[in-house]
Design an enzyme around this catalytic site. Structure first.
Site, mmCIF file in Angstrom:
data_model
loop_
_atom_site.group_PDB
_atom_site.id
_atom_site.type_symbol
_atom_site.label_atom_id
_atom_site.label_comp_id
_atom_site.label_asym_id
_atom_site.label_seq_id
_atom_site.Cartn_x
_atom_site.Cartn_y
_atom_site.Cartn_z
ATOM 1 N N LYS A 112 -10.859 -1.856 6.826
ATOM 2 C CA LYS A 112 -9.675 -1.413 7.555
ATOM 3 C C LYS A 112 -10.133 -0.910 8.917
ATOM 4 O O LYS A 112 -11.113 -0.167 9.016
ATOM 5 C CB LYS A 112 -8.988 -0.286 6.781
ATOM 6 C CG LYS A 112 -7.859 0.404 7.527
ATOM 7 C CD LYS A 112 -7.201 1.462 6.652
ATOM 8 C CE LYS A 112 -6.136 2.236 7.409
ATOM 9 N NZ LYS A 112 -5.352 3.115 6.530
ATOM 10 N N ARG B 258 0.116 10.397 0.449
ATOM 11 C CA ARG B 258 0.477 11.513 1.332
ATOM 12 C C ARG B 258 1.587 12.361 0.752
ATOM 13 O O ARG B 258 1.939 13.394 1.331
ATOM 14 C CB ARG B 258 0.924 10.975 2.694
ATOM 15 C CG ARG B 258 -0.147 10.179 3.424
ATOM 16 C CD ARG B 258 0.371 9.652 4.736
ATOM 17 N NE ARG B 258 -0.520 8.658 5.311
ATOM 18 C CZ ARG B 258 -0.279 7.977 6.414
ATOM 19 N NH1 ARG B 258 0.851 8.191 7.075
ATOM 20 N NH2 ARG B 258 -1.141 7.081 6.869
ATOM 21 N N GLU C 106 0.849 -1.196 0.000
ATOM 22 C CA GLU C 106 0.000 0.000 0.000
ATOM 23 C C GLU C 106 0.882 1.243 0.000
ATOM 24 O O GLU C 106 1.620 1.487 0.950
ATOM 25 C CB GLU C 106 -0.910 0.002 1.236
ATOM 26 C CG GLU C 106 -1.712 1.278 1.412
ATOM 27 C CD GLU C 106 -2.425 1.344 2.756
ATOM 28 O OE1 GLU C 106 -2.694 2.476 3.216
ATOM 29 O OE2 GLU C 106 -2.697 0.290 3.359
#
Length: 203
Positions: free
Chosen positions: A125, A41, A37
């Site tokens: 998640k 950001r 993943e």
């Protein structure tokens, strides 16, 4: 196969230099962790996803920190094979469902889990895992919500990952410890591969 069953740990990666993306992904795959993943950001994140998708065929590359429908579209266009969000607004959930790729929508409370389960989403998640109650909280959710499985992420470390993985409602965990910033900056791919191998052996 479910995203939750591909590997015990999903590396959660922050890419500051796009040139590190491919060798990092190769090291993680070599260590036994093919599901990666890359968080949205940083500026190079989408390009990094594209490069890994093109050059590391054994990697299952995904985008994390997906927050808006625009993020969904950009991630899939870049080559992401799955999506991960920190939470899930109705519009974001709609966009992830419509994307056609697997995804893990984020939830932190019983009500959020139930709202997503009402939409038929039962693989989620759990974030921020440690801050939201950790292992005891997930144990508590298993009773009333036995059909929901999680990938807890947020504050998990090598010493606590096994405790999460022992829970029946946890398929895998997400962790940032597999790609330390200093190892990426130094190009220490042997260290990354070793950390990946240790994590892959957790299950």
């Amino acid at each position: 196969m479910s995203l939750l069953d591909l590997a015990p740990v999903i590396p959660v990666v922050v890419i500051d230099d796009v040139e590190t993306a491919v060798p990092m992904a190769r090291a993680l795959v070599a260590g036994g962790l093919p599901v990666i993943e890359v968080t949205l950001r940083t500026e190079p994140a989408l390009e990094a996803i594209g490069r890994i998708a093109a050059e590391v065929p054994d990697a299952v590359i995904g985008a994390g920190t997906v927050r808006t429908p625009a993020d969904v579209a950009a991630s899939v266009s870049a080559g992401a094979k799955f999506l991960v969000s920190p939470g899930a607004t109705p519009s974001l959930a709609d966009a992830m469902v419509a994307s056609g790729v697997p995804f893990l929508a984020g939830a932190a409370t019983a009500s959020e889990v139930m709202a997503l389960a009402e939409r038929g989403l039962t693989e989620l998640k759990f974030f921020p895992a440690e801050a939201a109650g950790g292992v005891p909280y997930l144990k508590s959710l298993a009773g009333p919500l036995p059909d929901v499985r999680f990938c807890p992420t947020g504050g998990i470390r090598p010493g606590t990952a096994a405790d999460y993985l022992a829970l029946p409602n946890v398929g895998c965990v997400g962790g940032t410890w597999l790609t330390p910033a200093d190892a990426l900056a130094a190009g220490d791919w042997g260290r990354v591969e070793k950390l990946a191998a240790e994590a892959a052996a957790l299950r």
